[in-house]
Enzyme design. Sequence first.
Site, short mmCIF file in Angstrom:
data_model
loop_
_atom_site.label_atom_id
_atom_site.label_comp_id
_atom_site.label_asym_id
_atom_site.label_seq_id
_atom_site.Cartn_x
_atom_site.Cartn_y
_atom_site.Cartn_z
N LYS A 272 3.21 10.89 -13.41
CA LYS A 272 4.67 10.79 -13.21
C LYS A 272 5.20 9.49 -13.81
O LYS A 272 6.23 9.49 -14.50
CB LYS A 272 5.00 10.86 -11.70
CG LYS A 272 4.78 12.25 -11.10
CD LYS A 272 4.93 12.27 -9.58
CE LYS A 272 4.63 13.67 -9.04
NZ LYS A 272 4.76 13.79 -7.59
N GLN B 182 4.30 10.58 -2.04
CA GLN B 182 3.35 11.55 -2.57
C GLN B 182 2.58 12.21 -1.42
O GLN B 182 2.11 11.54 -0.49
CB GLN B 182 2.38 10.86 -3.54
CG GLN B 182 1.44 11.79 -4.27
CD GLN B 182 2.14 12.76 -5.23
OE1 GLN B 182 3.21 12.46 -5.75
NE2 GLN B 182 1.54 13.91 -5.45
N ASP C 237 12.47 14.55 -4.64
CA ASP C 237 11.63 15.74 -4.41
C ASP C 237 12.43 16.90 -3.83
O ASP C 237 11.94 18.03 -3.81
CB ASP C 237 10.53 15.39 -3.39
CG ASP C 237 9.19 15.09 -4.05
OD1 ASP C 237 8.94 15.60 -5.15
OD2 ASP C 237 8.40 14.36 -3.43
N1 GUN Z 1 1.99 16.76 -3.74
C1 GUN Z 1 1.84 17.92 -4.44
N2 GUN Z 1 3.00 18.26 -5.03
C2 GUN Z 1 3.90 17.32 -4.70
C3 GUN Z 1 5.28 17.11 -5.02
O1 GUN Z 1 5.94 17.90 -5.71
N3 GUN Z 1 5.85 16.00 -4.48
C4 GUN Z 1 5.17 15.14 -3.69
N4 GUN Z 1 5.82 14.08 -3.20
N5 GUN Z 1 3.89 15.29 -3.39
C5 GUN Z 1 3.26 16.38 -3.89
#
Ligand code: GUN
Length: 297
Positions: free
Chosen positions: A58, A102, A125
Amino acid sequence: MEHSILVDGVIDGRQAARIVRARVKEEVTELRAEGIHPRVAFVRVGEDAASETYVRAKARACGWVGVRSEHIHLPSNTTQQDLFATIDRLNSDNDLDALLVQLPLPDGLGGRQVLNRVAVDKDVDGFHPENLGALVAGCGPLEPCTPSGIMRLIEMLGVDLRGKRALVVGRSVIVGRPMYNLLVRGHATVMCAHRHTPDLASLVAQADVVVVATGVTGLIRGSWIKPGAYVFDVGITRQADGSLAGDVCFDEARGRAAGVTPVPGGIGPMTIAQLLSNTLTCAKLRRGLIERTIHRA
Ligand code: GUN
């Protein structure tokens, strides 16, 4: 003419992500010319190896489009109080547009309470109940990255969901449930299957669009798939030999489906591209450059 994202029955998520990123980069460049430099923070707790890889990916993608990013790594023994304090500090940081925590979090941190703590306008998110509720109402600016990335793929593929049957396998709050709602909004007739659903094979066989997000490697067999369907595989699981595998038997599905996403190189890159797009949305929201309530048809 944009490069096709469908090559020999394989949906090229990396290429689709490049197209999305190019648009985001243009807009970021325009904002920067006006003195606005979007910034996002990633909070990670503990030592989950996959999470570390995702957060690095990311941050790298942010660099590609000129978004500033920050990776805050807290130890496994972080208390909920400490994590809340970190989130509160980021929520009130006036130079920060967006933040995410996350997942998965270590046990005992109370995942939902943590997600609820993130400021609604910085919730890149789209996991805050207010943003999820707005998604169901069809009026929110921030929608979860994986489902909205899949909707973008469907659009790029030129698939008209009207009169189509869609099946979502998995009912998680981060993928399955928002996906269900976005597909309904797109005029598909939608079913949602989960661990208590009998005869999954017969439901898959009826679906023109299948989205699978279970984390069960190879759950969906190619022979179940309706010829000509589009299959989106969100699952990504590390195998004993170190390779990555999805929830769909890719080799079986390819050729039978009109298009199937590979793992890796399918949904993952699109999720990250959508995160960049949402970061831009957060930067604009906070400055009143876009409305909080979107009037969708
Ligand atoms: N863990 C797996 N997918 C995601 C996501 O889209 N966002 C976050 N914050 N954690 C994740």
